[in-house]
Design an enzyme around this catalytic site. Structure first.
Site, PDB file in Angstrom:
ATOM      1  N   SER A 297      93.212  83.171  50.027  1.00  0.00           N
ATOM      2  CA  SER A 297      91.818  82.742  50.077  1.00  0.00           C
ATOM      3  C   SER A 297      90.981  83.733  50.865  1.00  0.00           C
ATOM      4  CB  SER A 297      91.720  81.368  50.728  1.00  0.00           C
ATOM      5  OG  SER A 297      91.943  81.521  52.118  1.00  0.00           O
ATOM      6  N   LYS A 298      89.697  83.606  50.642  1.00  0.00           N
ATOM      7  CA  LYS A 298      88.712  84.485  51.252  1.00  0.00           C
ATOM      8  C   LYS A 298      88.810  84.492  52.781  1.00  0.00           C
ATOM      9  CE  LYS A 298      84.264  85.396  49.195  1.00  0.00           C
ATOM     10  NZ  LYS A 298      83.368  84.763  48.291  1.00  0.00           N
ATOM     11  N   ARG A 299      89.160  83.308  53.329  1.00  0.00           N
ATOM     12  CA  ARG A 299      89.199  83.192  54.788  1.00  0.00           C
ATOM     13  C   ARG A 299      90.160  84.193  55.417  1.00  0.00           C
ATOM     14  NH1 ARG A 299      91.213  78.239  54.837  1.00  0.00           N
ATOM     15  NH2 ARG A 299      90.456  77.813  52.752  1.00  0.00           N
ATOM     16  N   GLN A 300      91.187  84.579  54.668  1.00  0.00           N
ATOM     17  CA  GLN A 300      92.206  85.449  55.260  1.00  0.00           C
ATOM     18  C   GLN A 300      92.002  86.930  54.921  1.00  0.00           C
ATOM     19  OE1 GLN A 300      95.792  84.179  56.193  1.00  0.00           O
ATOM     20  NE2 GLN A 300      95.427  82.012  55.920  1.00  0.00           N
ATOM     21  N   GLY A 301      90.971  87.244  54.202  1.00  0.00           N
ATOM     22  CA  GLY A 301      90.750  88.653  53.863  1.00  0.00           C
ATOM     23  C   GLY A 301      90.015  88.768  52.544  1.00  0.00           C
TER      24      GLY A 301
END
Ligand code: GLU
Length: 499
Positions: free
Chosen positions: A266-270
């Site tokens: 997901s976007k949250r991790q990169g």
């Protein structure tokens, strides 16, 4: 690849234009492309834009830009022309679902006529109440088929008065729906767990399920390759194929992409958009190679596969069922490997393009830049890393004499006097060198450095040239900055030690 082997293979990538192309989407597109190309087939791109709420204006162009960047160019469907305009090619168009509404309507009518689909006039409030009631009773929150039993007169009256309605698929009451997945084998779902899927929405648009089946059939797709998240939709599609009496294409559901902590990528991790990686100057060949290995491996030690080699070696049978970890360090590794294949010239041009601010480094000259590229290229994983080198003051010394604390010149166990002596000797040994290159510079000072202690001699030489604690070796720097500048920098170092 089972029953469709006698036909020309047709694969498709069918993204929804809801934003940028995700790396998972790139993998689906790549695998679909590889399967088609391996068998001399056709790869087509279809745009699934029936969800108008999630529609993003530039979505189609973004997807196409990312695919073309990666070299995954569709043979049919939605393409870019030479001027990068969006065009449609092929005999089974249009390839944008919002342009195909009459086609879906025709097929929905056919299903209704056959008695395998029905009109549903239930209001949102009623549907919500039914769902809640079922949930509260611990049952599958399915539609209760209220409208399945409406009389012909009731239906006609509702239609005539323009009552809002959808069209639903009548799922068989009993039995199982089974399909074969080229990666996972046989998959079965009990029909009693399946909801009477909406096929046509009240706005006249088809749902994904209706459109995907109609289009894959009309566009003669032989292999449906898509992400694991669509597995639970497939039984509904199989029921639709059977209701129409159409051939069922092969299906393959690709494993999830995971973060290091096993959560879904997901976007949250990169970064997850392909565009983020293109902006960061990753090479398309590295990205393809990296993405190809997210779930597939050739079963050999070989890791580097250019696109044409992937075409030759790829097979769905070697795709794994379990989630694939997305590891950016591995992408960096691939990028370094592909960078090695580029000429110094190519690297220099790309560095200037991606990091134009290098031209603002004091003393910058194109000549000097060309000379330093061979020395710095190994230290970068990707072109944009040069910006970091500039920020860390790592390359400025090539262009202009460095500024440093004079104490840095003196090796730990040495003294200013000894250091001064070594630097004086170095100047006297370098002065007579006529052919100035890395080897001749090294030859001139090596024996002396070995005799006196390499650290004692070469450390101050390197600091005099770079002003840094860590930098390339002094011979490389001396070679790049030239004889005159080398001697001038060492002479300056000497002058600081004399004060
Ligand atoms: N439109 C779907 C998506 O956005 C396509 C799923 C499929 O390939 O069937 O992923």
């Amino acid at each position: 690849m089972v029953h469709s082997s006698e036909k020309t293979i047709v694969t498709r990538f069918a993204p929804s234009p809801t934003g940028y192309l995700h790396v998972g989407g790139l993998r689906t597109a790549l695998y679909s492309y590889l399967c088609a190309k391996k068998h001399g087939g056709t790869f087509l791109l279809r745009i699934e834009d029936t969800d108008r709420e999630r529609f993003v204006a530039d979505g189609v162009k973004n997807i196409l830009d990312s695919l073309y960047w990666a070299g995954i160019v569709p043979d049919q469907g939605v393409c870019l022309d030479n001027e990068e305009h969006i065009v449609q090619r092929g005999d089974h168009g249009p390839y944008i679902q919002s342009e195909r509404l009459p086609i879906y309507k025709k097929y929905a009518d056919e299903l209704i006529a056959k008695g395998v689909a029905y009109y549903c006039f239930c209001t949102r409030e009623r549907l919500d109440a039914v769902r809640k009631e079922k949930q509260d009773a611990g049952l599958v929150p399915k539609y209760d088929r209220h409208c399945l039993t409406l009389s012909k007169e009731e239906i006609d009256a509702n239609l005539a008065s323009g009552t809002t309605h959808v069209v639903r698929l009548k799922i068989p009451d009993e039995g199982m729906t089974t399909f074969f997945d080229d990666i996972r084998g046989e998959i079965s779902y009990p029909n009693k767990d399946l909801d009477d899927q909406v096929l046509m929405k009240s706005d006249g648009f088809p749902t994904y399920h209706m459109a995907v089946v109609v289009d894959d059939h009309e566009m003669q797709v032989t292999h449906v390759i898509r992400g694991e998240e669509w597995i639970s939709s497939t039984p509904k599609h199989i029921i639709l194929y059977k209701a129409f009496g159409w051939d069922i294409p092969n299906h393959a559901h690709l494993p999830l992409l995971l973060n290091a902590d096993r959560s879904k990528l997901s976007k949250r991790q990169g970064d997850v958009a392909v565009l983020d990686y293109t902006k960061k100057s990753y090479l398309p060949e590295a990205m393809n190679n990296f993405v190809a290995f997210l779930g597939w491996n050739p079963g050999t030690e070989q890791e580097l596969f250019a696109l044409d080699e992937l075409v030759r070696n790829f097979s769905l049978e070697k795709v794994s069922k379990s989630g694939a970890f997305f590891n950016v360090e591995k992408l960096d590794w691939y990028n370094r490997e592909y960078l090695k294949l580029k000429s110094d010239n190519e690297v220099a041009r790309a560095l200037l393009e991606y990091v134009p601010e290098v031209c603002a480094v004091p003393g910058f000259s194109n000549d000097m830049f060309e000379k330093i590229v061979p020395a710095i290229r190994e230290r970068i994983a990707k072109y944009t890393d040069l910006a970091e080198m500039i920020a860390n003051n790592d390359i400025q010394f090539f262009f202009a004499p460095p500024v440093y604390e004079k104490d840095l010149l003196i090796p730990k166990k040495s003294t200013p006097e000894i250091t001064k002596q070594h630097l004086e000797t170095l100047v006297s040994m370098l002065q007579p060198v006529t052919t100035w290159n890395k080897d001749s510079i090294k030859d001139a000072v090596w024996d002396y450095a070995t005799e006196k202690g390499r650290g004692e001699v070469l450390w101050p030489m390197r600091v005099a040239l770079s002003g840094l604690e860590k930098s390339p070796d002094p011979f490389s720097i001396a070679d790049i900055v030239g004889k005159e500048e080398t001697i001038s920098r060492i002479t300056y170092a000497l002058s600081t030690l004399s004060i």
